[in-house]
Design a protein around this motif. Structure first.
Motif, PDB file in Angstrom:
ATOM      1  N   ALA A  22      16.220  85.974  57.699  1.00  0.00           N
ATOM      2  CA  ALA A  22      16.299  85.442  59.054  1.00  0.00           C
ATOM      3  C   ALA A  22      17.689  84.882  59.310  1.00  0.00           C
ATOM      4  CB  ALA A  22      15.248  84.357  59.247  1.00  0.00           C
ATOM      5  N   PRO A  23      18.186  84.925  60.544  1.00  0.00           N
ATOM      6  CA  PRO A  23      19.509  84.340  60.829  1.00  0.00           C
ATOM      7  C   PRO A  23      19.523  82.851  60.513  1.00  0.00           C
ATOM      8  CG  PRO A  23      18.744  85.709  62.647  1.00  0.00           C
ATOM      9  CD  PRO A  23      17.584  85.566  61.727  1.00  0.00           C
ATOM     10  N   HIS A  24      20.731  82.326  60.370  1.00  0.00           N
ATOM     11  CA  HIS A  24      20.860  80.923  59.983  1.00  0.00           C
ATOM     12  C   HIS A  24      20.337  79.992  61.058  1.00  0.00           C
ATOM     13  CE1 HIS A  24      24.297  80.078  62.709  1.00  0.00           C
ATOM     14  NE2 HIS A  24      24.580  81.343  62.515  1.00  0.00           N
ATOM     15  N   TRP A  25      20.321  80.427  62.311  1.00  0.00           N
ATOM     16  CA  TRP A  25      19.851  79.555  63.380  1.00  0.00           C
ATOM     17  C   TRP A  25      18.330  79.524  63.491  1.00  0.00           C
ATOM     18  CZ3 TRP A  25      17.363  82.686  66.918  1.00  0.00           C
ATOM     19  CH2 TRP A  25      17.748  84.037  66.949  1.00  0.00           C
ATOM     20  N   CYS A  26      17.623  80.403  62.795  1.00  0.00           N
ATOM     21  CA  CYS A  26      16.150  80.363  62.773  1.00  0.00           C
ATOM     22  C   CYS A  26      15.676  80.667  61.357  1.00  0.00           C
ATOM     23  CB  CYS A  26      15.545  81.307  63.794  1.00  0.00           C
ATOM     24  SG  CYS A  26      15.937  83.047  63.538  1.00  0.00           S
TER      25      CYS A  26
END
Length: 723
Positions: free
Chosen positions: A378-382
């Motif tokens: 998952a991306p670092h923002w989620c």
């Protein structure tokens, strides 16, 4: 989240039209309360706030730093910018016309170039619209050459010479340069070369373009004629032409182009939904892939992730998307890997680099977000999406779930026991013999029912222990509900002082609460009011407690700060500690008399001074019966006859010898007294003569005047008449 394509590679739909049922706007307020019981609404995951448009979205892109997301849509035409670390919408900006596509010129969202449907190019900054310029013909795509700082706009139609054109806008100089002239065919769309009429209905166009910015910086443009032309941006000249052909329908319009990161491989998508993979060193395609629906290919992306996970596969993948479906397949042999079919038509697909997240711009109101764990993390923002996916892996619809049991049956109604605990329950003979024990790490999972039965068999008196335990729990619960007395102070040293201070604080708190209730106002409002000029502040602001002040913490923890109540300094400050609390005056007099008759001649007080009650003792307890009241009630003193001290001579006493030996030597040297009262050493002999109490004789009073009334004042001022 919903799982799609559960056969090989699961795809989780995080946001979109499939996650929850859409309701009319006029029903939203009515059904707000009823939606709490709706399972579809309760199980939804809102990844980004307001990740939607009122009608449809046209394009979506993620910034290079991965912290911003920009998308365009309608209606009304507007631009949305999301702050990804905050998962929220930063702002929405409206435009004059529909947006065809856009590019982010900076590392973040602050500089962007937008191609509008009314032939305008708009430059937007953080403050808004910075500049706009118009191009001669309608643009079809937008490309940015970072090496020369030029914006390339493939356009529809032909110029005066009958050739298609790619406009070049130099952002450093601020003006248009001579464009690339691309052959788009004649009026019949079959003949090659120039000859089309400028402004003709059947004129060709340059549909799309791509640039290999990570390698040789070669530009490729796809035309409506079905050809791909390569141009060198340094020499502004055509390098070569490629004509992808299909055996079924021949040449068709090129709608999508993308270069591999190496620059030697090119993926080409046409209007019939077919993808050709080429090596630039060979005119023969490496492989051909059919999208399956016959719709024009909109996006082609090489999924080369720089971050690897345990679930991720290492083989290179290619993403191809048309308006119906998104397919991910192997770049080596074209084998199908996974696919996604949204409920609405797609306009654009964006891949969050080095992750498994896909974002789409589509015809529906809500924009879609898909997460594929085997594609990347998952991306670092989620990053919380990884934990949600792991929890959902127990779902039986997920092929990576544990076993074939229904969801929730893996650990429910089971108890984890080690080998030693199994031996104590006499269950160790079942290890490796039955499926009742499920091995896990350093122990086994045992059914809760089997565990209870084995526990009763191994310990028959267990029910009595359980009964006593339940009774004790009920008793302790009832004790907790009772009203407790004084609070115990959790200190190590100076407990009495801490309890005294706590009692004083509680009294102050009760007075303050009573004062607030009498005023009928809020406590905060009362304390914030400033006192009037010249007025006395009756309710000072509460001071921080000494017990909670870290500066005095050692006073109640370190034994070196313990108060010695037997010291002279403590008794001087607290005189009430000299005598036992709660004694009456008569008991106090008896205590003093016992001290006086102990034979200690070192005391400097006389017997009469000792017999007087001290003021401190009288002030300790006013509810006790005093001596005068005790005598008036008719009781006689139990002390016997009073002793009267008589002495022939009073002289100051000399200091007595301290040691016992010195006193004995003086007793041996004493001689017989010369008289009854005097001794050789100059001391005096004291005798005690008991005498009975006698009533005082009544004063003689003249016949004409009585003076026994104390409350009546004499009219005469002569005091000798009363004698």
């Amino acid at each position: 989240m919903k799982i799609s394509n559960p056969v090989d590679v699961p795809v989780y739909t995080v946001a979109g039209s499939e996650t929850a049922r859409q309701l009319p706007e006029w029903l939203i307020r009515k059904r707000k309360r009823s939606l709490k019981q709706d399972p579809d609404f309760a199980n939804r995951v809102e990844l980004l706030q307001d990740f939607e448009f009122e009608e449809a979205s046209s394009c979506v892109r993620v910034s290079e730093d991965g912290n911003s997301l920009m998308s365009t849509g309608t209606y009304k035409p507007q631009i949305h910018v999301h702050n990804l670390p905050q998962l929220s919408l930063s702002f929405a900006r409206h435009t004059n016309c529909l947006n065809e596509t856009f590019l982010l010129l900076s590392q973040d969202w602050t500089k962007s170039l937008h191609l509008q449907a009314d032939r305008f190019l708009e430059f937007h900054t953080a403050g808004g619209l910075h500049y706009s310029t118009r191009i001669p013909r309608y643009g079809r795509d937008l490309i940015y050459d970072r090496h020369s700082a030029e914006a390339l706009i493939p356009a529809a139609g032909v110029n005066a010479e009958g050739s298609g054109e790619v406009f070049r806008l130099n952002l450093e100089v601020g003006r248009f340069m001579k464009g690339f002239e691309v052959d788009v065919g004649g009026d019949d769309l079959t003949t090659a070369g120039a000859g089309a009429l400028q402004g003709g209905i059947a004129a060709g166009s340059v549909n799309t373009g791509s640039i290999a910015e990570d390698s040789h910086n070669l530009c490729a443009f796809g035309t409506s004629l079905g050809t791909v032309e390569f141009w060198d941006s340094r020499q502004r000249s055509r390098v070569g032409t490629m004509s992808p052909q299909d055996a079924l329908d021949g040449r068709s319009e090129i709608t999508a182009l993308t270069f591999h990161r190496s620059g030697l491989e090119l993926a080409v998508g046409n209007a019939n939904g077919r993808i050709h993979l080429y090596d630039l060193r060979s005119p023969v395609p490496l492989l051909k892939k059919d999208q399956g629906y016959g719709s024009p290919v909109k996006n082609l992306i090489y999924l080369d992730s720089a971050v690897s996970t345990r679930a991720q596969t290492s083989e290179p993948k290619i993403l191809s998307a048309d308006r119906r479906t998104i397919k991910i397949w192997d770049a080596r042999n074209g084998s199908h890997w996974t696919s996604v079919e949204p409920a609405v038509d797609l306009n654009h697909v964006e891949w969050c680099k080095n992750s498994g997240m896909l974002l789409t711009a589509n015809e529906g109101r809500q924009q879609h977000a898909f997460f594929i764990p085997q594609l990347g993390p998952a991306p670092h923002w989620c990053s919380f999406m990884d934990n949600i996916v792991e929890e959902m892996s127990e779902n039986p619809d997920d092929p990576s779930a544990f076993g074939k049991t229904p969801g929730g049956e893996v650990y429910d109604n089971f108890r984890f026991l080690t080998t030693a605990q199994l031996k104590s329950l006499s269950l160790d003979h079942l290890i490796g013999q039955t499926s009742l024990l499920r091995p896990y790490m350093h122990g086994y999972f045992v059914a809760q029912k089997l565990y209870e039965e084995a526990r009763l068999i191994s310990n028959p008196d267990l029910w009595q222990e359980q009964r006593q335990k339940s009774i004790q729990e009920k008793i302790s619960k009832e004790r907790e509900s009772r009203i407790r007395g004084n609070k115990k102070v959790a200190v190590k040293v100076n407990r009495k002082l801490a309890e005294k201070m706590l009692e004083r604080e509680e009294k102050a708190e009760r007075r303050r609460a009573k004062r607030v209730l009498e005023r009928g106002g809020d406590d905060d409002m009362e304390t914030d009011k400033a006192p009037a000029v010249g007025a006395v502040d009756e309710a000072p602001k509460p001071v921080k407690s000494v017990l909670k002040d870290p500066r005095f913490a050692r006073m109640f923890e370190d034994e070196e700060f313990e108060i010695d109540e037997t010291s002279h300094e403590f008794q001087a400050v607290n005189p009430s500690t000299k005598f036992p609390k709660g004694l009456t005056v008569v008991e106090q007099e008896e205590l003093e008399s016992q001290k006086g008759s102990s034979g200690d001649d070192s005391s400097s007080e006389s017997e009469e001074e000792r017999a007087r009650p001290s003021k401190t003792a009288l002030s300790q307890d006013k509810n006790r019966i005093s001596t005068s009241e005790y005598k008036k009630s008719g009781h006689k003193s139990q002390r016997g006859p009073q002793m009267v001290v008589s002495s022939s001579n009073r002289k100051p006493r000399q200091s007595r010898d301290q040691t016992f030996g010195s006193r004995v030597s003086k007793l041996k040297d004493r001689r017989a007294p010369t008289s009854a009262n005097n001794t050789v050493v100059g001391e005096r002999q004291i005798t005690f003569a008991p005498a009975k109490m006698q009533k005082k004789p009544a004063a003689s009073v003249s016949e004409g005047q009585r003076h026994d009334r104390k409350d009546r004042r004499s009219a005469s001022g002569n005091v000798f008449r009363k004698m």
